[in-house]
Design a protein around this motif. Structure first.
Motif, PDB file in Angstrom:
ATOM      1  N   GLY A 248      40.562  45.630 -34.855  1.00 28.67           N
ATOM      2  CA  GLY A 248      40.535  46.109 -36.118  1.00 28.67           C
ATOM      3  C   GLY A 248      39.141  45.562 -36.847  1.00 28.67           C
ATOM      4  N   ASP A 249      39.194  45.944 -38.007  1.00 32.77           N
ATOM      5  CA  ASP A 249      38.165  45.533 -38.982  1.00 32.77           C
ATOM      6  C   ASP A 249      38.289  44.245 -39.343  1.00 32.77           C
ATOM      7  OD1 ASP A 249      36.321  45.427 -41.104  1.00 32.77           O
ATOM      8  OD2 ASP A 249      37.001  46.622 -42.287  1.00 32.77           O
TER       9      ASP A 249
ATOM     10  N   PHE B 299      42.620  39.912 -39.365  1.00 33.33           N
ATOM     11  CA  PHE B 299      41.593  39.867 -38.591  1.00 33.33           C
ATOM     12  C   PHE B 299      41.347  40.697 -37.449  1.00 33.33           C
ATOM     13  CE2 PHE B 299      42.164  35.712 -40.645  1.00 33.33           C
ATOM     14  CZ  PHE B 299      41.010  35.770 -41.669  1.00 33.33           C
ATOM     15  N   GLY B 300      41.982  41.921 -37.631  1.00 34.23           N
ATOM     16  CA  GLY B 300      41.996  43.180 -36.843  1.00 34.23           C
ATOM     17  C   GLY B 300      42.900  43.073 -35.809  1.00 34.23           C
ATOM     18  N   LEU B 301      43.659  42.220 -35.605  1.00 32.97           N
ATOM     19  CA  LEU B 301      44.730  42.139 -34.354  1.00 32.97           C
ATOM     20  C   LEU B 301      45.915  43.407 -34.704  1.00 32.97           C
ATOM     21  CD1 LEU B 301      45.634  38.412 -33.827  1.00 32.97           C
ATOM     22  CD2 LEU B 301      44.302  39.752 -32.399  1.00 32.97           C
ATOM     23  N   ASP B 302      45.979  43.814 -35.911  1.00 33.91           N
ATOM     24  CA  ASP B 302      46.954  44.856 -36.137  1.00 33.91           C
ATOM     25  C   ASP B 302      46.765  46.180 -35.603  1.00 33.91           C
ATOM     26  OD1 ASP B 302      48.738  42.956 -36.882  1.00 33.91           O
ATOM     27  OD2 ASP B 302      48.149  43.395 -39.073  1.00 33.91           O
TER      28      ASP B 302
ATOM     29  N   ALA C 218      31.979  54.428 -37.699  1.00 37.37           N
ATOM     30  CA  ALA C 218      32.322  54.265 -38.900  1.00 37.37           C
ATOM     31  C   ALA C 218      31.988  53.102 -39.784  1.00 37.37           C
ATOM     32  CB  ALA C 218      33.767  54.608 -39.157  1.00 37.37           C
ATOM     33  N   GLY C 219      31.853  51.977 -38.857  1.00 37.37           N
ATOM     34  CA  GLY C 219      31.581  50.608 -39.435  1.00 37.37           C
ATOM     35  C   GLY C 219      29.990  50.499 -40.023  1.00 37.37           C
ATOM     36  N   ASP C 220      29.782  49.429 -40.929  1.00 39.53           N
ATOM     37  CA  ASP C 220      28.549  49.341 -41.360  1.00 39.53           C
ATOM     38  C   ASP C 220      28.411  47.956 -41.688  1.00 39.53           C
ATOM     39  OD1 ASP C 220      25.940  49.281 -42.843  1.00 39.53           O
ATOM     40  OD2 ASP C 220      26.894  50.648 -44.492  1.00 39.53           O
TER      41      ASP C 220
ATOM     42  N   SER D 260      32.586  47.983 -42.272  1.00 41.25           N
ATOM     43  CA  SER D 260      33.588  47.262 -41.350  1.00 41.25           C
ATOM     44  C   SER D 260      32.778  46.695 -40.108  1.00 41.25           C
ATOM     45  CB  SER D 260      34.475  48.438 -40.749  1.00 41.25           C
ATOM     46  OG  SER D 260      35.412  48.924 -41.948  1.00 41.25           O
ATOM     47  N   ILE D 261      33.356  45.526 -39.560  1.00 43.63           N
ATOM     48  CA  ILE D 261      32.768  45.032 -38.303  1.00 43.63           C
ATOM     49  C   ILE D 261      34.027  44.581 -37.373  1.00 43.63           C
ATOM     50  CG2 ILE D 261      31.568  43.023 -37.412  1.00 43.63           C
ATOM     51  CD1 ILE D 261      29.725  45.219 -39.140  1.00 43.63           C
ATOM     52  N   TYR D 262      33.738  45.140 -36.025  1.00 35.92           N
ATOM     53  CA  TYR D 262      34.708  44.922 -35.065  1.00 35.92           C
ATOM     54  C   TYR D 262      34.265  43.945 -33.988  1.00 35.92           C
ATOM     55  CZ  TYR D 262      35.813  49.451 -37.487  1.00 35.92           C
ATOM     56  OH  TYR D 262      36.020  50.385 -38.530  1.00 35.92           O
ATOM     57  N   PHE D 263      35.321  43.355 -33.682  1.00 36.58           N
ATOM     58  CA  PHE D 263      35.044  42.252 -32.715  1.00 36.58           C
ATOM     59  C   PHE D 263      36.173  42.617 -31.337  1.00 36.58           C
ATOM     60  CE2 PHE D 263      36.926  38.507 -30.403  1.00 36.58           C
ATOM     61  CZ  PHE D 263      35.676  37.783 -29.897  1.00 36.58           C
TER      62      PHE D 263
END
Length: 287
Positions: free
Chosen positions: A70-71, A80-83, A269-271, A276-279
């Motif tokens: 996630g974001d 940090f995006g794990l959810d 959708a991210g910017d 938002s940034i995704y790893f």
């Protein structure tokens, strides 16, 4: 055949004393005219999210596992995006040396994706300057419900992309790709999305070590109507290729969390500019 007849003619025109030397010279000439195909411009089947011009060889199976957390910008709020992660799993088969077929299932919209990748031309050493590959995808959105769309038909679940991938390997370290991209959706959100979308994509790879390379890609929408305000952005992604024998492992940072081509090119959708940034990662295992 013309080369062979020319060789026979030259052979009988020379004297017996020079016959052996002329034979060797002719063989060297024929060998030098053979097409020498340049090595693949990219090590992975993908640059980051975009496809590269690399194909499996005939009879090869690739298992694909991709993941996008996630974001990252929400920090501890979603750990940090794990959810909020998306996953893609599938396979790609080399039907011939110039054609591969793929199938995957992805978390985003419970999407099933069918793909076909086919080589049209090879970059040659001292010959044709680029590799050209066609790539088509068909998405099936299985998350749509008749309770939401009472007149929903199977055709409404479908979306497509058509891509022409053109790459050139400039040096052993640097390769570049250009790609015109067309996206079509049978069902789309009016005012937010377009039924037909054209993009100009570009991707690059730079080798920084024997088994490491840095990859970059970007796709710009080119047919947006004037004054059309969309919540979606042009996809921009950075990756790190790690070659580990039987597979290529790719670390990914992107403003797109979905991994199917339709969503990458039309629903990012991210910017990178404060959004938002995704790893995540892509992993290909060859059998």
């Amino acid at each position: 055949m013309k080369n062979f007849l020319g060789f026979v003619f030259m052979f009988f025109m020379v004297g017996h004393v020079f016959a052996q030397d002329d034979l060797l010279n002719q063989l060297d000439t024929v060998k030098s005219k053979e097409k020498q195909i340049e090595m693949s411009a990219f090590k992975g089947l993908q640059i980051v999210n975009m496809q590269s011009t690399k194909l499996p060889t005939k009879g090869e199976w690739y298992m694909v596992v991709s993941h996008r957390f996630g974001d990252l910008t929400k920090g501890l709020d979603n750990f940090f995006g794990l959810d909020n992660a998306y996953t893609k799993i599938g396979g790609i088969y080399g039907a011939t040396d110039w054609l591969s077929l793929g199938f995957s299932r992805q978390t985003y919209n419970k999407t099933y994706e069918l793909t076909a990748k086919y080589k049209l031309a090879n970059q040659e050493i001292n010959g044709f300057p680029v590799t050209i590959v066609g790539y088509n995808t068909m998405d099936i959105n299985s998350a749509l419900k008749t309770s939401q769309y009472p007149y929903l038909k199977f055709n409404n679940r479908l979306a497509f992309t058509t891509q022409i991938l053109v790459t050139r390997k400039f040096t052993d370290k640097f390769s570049l790709e250009m790609a015109p991209i067309y996206v079509h959706k049978n069902l789309y959100e009016g005012g937010l999305e377009q039924k037909d979308l054209l993009l100009a994509g570009v991707g690059a790879r730079y080798k920084i070590a024997k088994r490491l390379s840095v990859n970059l890609e970007y796709a710009a929408r080119v047919n947006m109507p004037e004054n059309f305000v969309s919540p979606y952005h042009n996809p921009l992604s950075v990756g790190l290729d790690i070659e580990t024998g039987g597979h290529v492992f790719q670390l990914v940072f992107s403003n797109s969390q979905p991994m199917n081509d339709v969503a990458v090119f039309s629903n990012t959708a991210g910017d990178w500019n404060g959004g938002s940034i995704y790893f995540g990662f892509n992993m290909y295992r060859v059998f």
